[in-house]
Design a protein around this motif. Structure first.
Motif, PDB file in Angstrom:
ATOM      1  N   ALA A   1      18.653 -39.047  26.512  1.00 45.84           N
ATOM      2  CA  ALA A   1      17.692 -37.987  27.074  1.00 45.84           C
ATOM      3  C   ALA A   1      18.023 -37.133  28.091  1.00 45.84           C
ATOM      4  N   VAL A   2      19.137 -37.721  28.793  1.00 46.51           N
ATOM      5  CA  VAL A   2      19.352 -37.136  30.179  1.00 46.51           C
ATOM      6  C   VAL A   2      20.203 -35.693  29.938  1.00 46.51           C
ATOM      7  N   ILE A   3      19.785 -34.729  30.538  1.00 47.68           N
ATOM      8  CA  ILE A   3      20.633 -33.461  30.354  1.00 47.68           C
ATOM      9  C   ILE A   3      21.504 -33.302  31.759  1.00 47.68           C
ATOM     10  N   SER A   4      21.106 -33.700  32.982  1.00 45.83           N
ATOM     11  CA  SER A   4      21.933 -33.377  33.900  1.00 45.83           C
ATOM     12  C   SER A   4      21.570 -34.220  35.216  1.00 45.83           C
ATOM     13  N   ARG A   5      22.619 -34.459  36.065  1.00 46.90           N
ATOM     14  CA  ARG A   5      22.358 -35.266  37.344  1.00 46.90           C
ATOM     15  C   ARG A   5      22.946 -34.285  38.612  1.00 46.90           C
ATOM     16  N   GLU A   6      21.959 -34.484  39.579  1.00 40.50           N
ATOM     17  CA  GLU A   6      22.450 -33.651  40.767  1.00 40.50           C
ATOM     18  C   GLU A   6      22.127 -34.687  41.761  1.00 40.50           C
ATOM     19  N   THR A   7      23.217 -34.776  42.871  1.00 37.15           N
ATOM     20  CA  THR A   7      22.775 -35.288  43.953  1.00 37.15           C
ATOM     21  C   THR A   7      22.434 -34.029  45.237  1.00 37.15           C
TER      22      THR A   7
END
Length: 274
Positions: A48-54
């Motif tokens: 389900a995860v499209i993107s991750r950003e810190t």
């Protein structure tokens, strides 16, 4: 200045009418708000995860969020506050309205089950998970002046300027910046209307999930909240996870928790159908 008898009577009449409307609105709420989500209580499926950003502490970002997608904001170290704005991507004259979000739902307490309204009476975002229920819909974010007054001279970013820059990168400008809401900002309103900060309500790993109910432009800033009593400018990082939210069921909490939310979603659905 002392009020005249006529002005005092008018104020009392308005107060009585407000209490009548509030009683009518809160009295028909069909569902109680749930307790906060456990920190391990809402794992995201990997597919389900499209993107991750810190997002580093003190910085900002902006992005498009499609209807049915969601973002998880994670207070990684427990020292962050995340100020957020959102606009209807198809018509940016429609944007988040913090005052209506409070007034329509008869509460300033943003938590799981509540929604964030636009200035057109439609629902922009639904709070589908939340571990802290410690957020601020009243105070707003920091400015250059408030940051200077609190921390002194230095290279310290502030919420207002960050949101202006984020909006510019989305094709907007200063005229498009309304008051923001801020997550992980445990502001308590006292009986006399004063604001206090409840530091114990914020901890590392807290998260909030926001589901988009329209195609949106979103801007976030991770600067310290104006009421945060920490003496040093040291905001921690924020993780932003964009994911596909589950399709809302017929009894979806956010869509059914209050009569006001039901009407807000009816307005939203009519807009989408048109």
């Amino acid at each position: 200045m002392e009020l005249s008898p006529e002005a005092h009577a008018a104020m009392q009449a308005h107060r009585r009418r407000y209490e009548e409307l509030k009683a009518a609105g809160t009295g028909v709420a069909p569902r109680a708000m749930p307790v906060p989500t456990p920190k391990d209580g809402a794992p995201l499926p990997a597919d389900a995860v499209i993107s991750r950003e810190t997002l580093p502490g003190g910085w900002y970002t902006g992005f498009r969020l499609r209807r049915g997608e969601a973002i998880r904001l994670v207070n990684t170290e427990g020292s962050s506050a995340v100020s957020l704005l959102a606009w209807n991507a198809a018509d940016t004259s429609e944007r988040i309205n913090h005052a209506d979000t409070v007034k329509i739902q008869w509460t300033a307490a943003l938590r799981k089950g509540r929604v964030i309204f636009s200035d057109m009476g439609r629902v922009l975002l639904s709070i589908i998970e939340d571990t802290s229920a410690a957020h601020d819909a009243l105070t707003g974010g920091s400015t250059a002046a408030s940051t200077l007054a609190k921390y002194g001279a230095g290279n310290f970013r502030n919420t207002r300027d960050n949101l202006v820059l984020a909006a510019a990168k989305l094709g907007l400008d200063r005229r498009d910046i309304p008051p923001c809401v801020t997550f992980f900002a445990p502001v308590i309103v006292g009986a006399g209307g004063s604001f206090t900060w409840n530091a114990a309500a914020r901890s590392a790993g807290d998260f909030v999930d926001l589901r988009a109910e329209l195609d949106l432009l979103v801007a976030v800033s991770a600067c310290p909240h104006p009421l945060d009593p920490a003496p040093d400018y040291a905001p921690g990082p924020v993780e932003i996870v964009r994911f596909r939210a589950p399709t809302p069921a017929a009894d979806d909490l956010c869509r059914t928790a209050t009569a006001e939310a039901v009407r807000g979603f009816e307005n939203t659905d009519r807009y989408l159908a048109g």
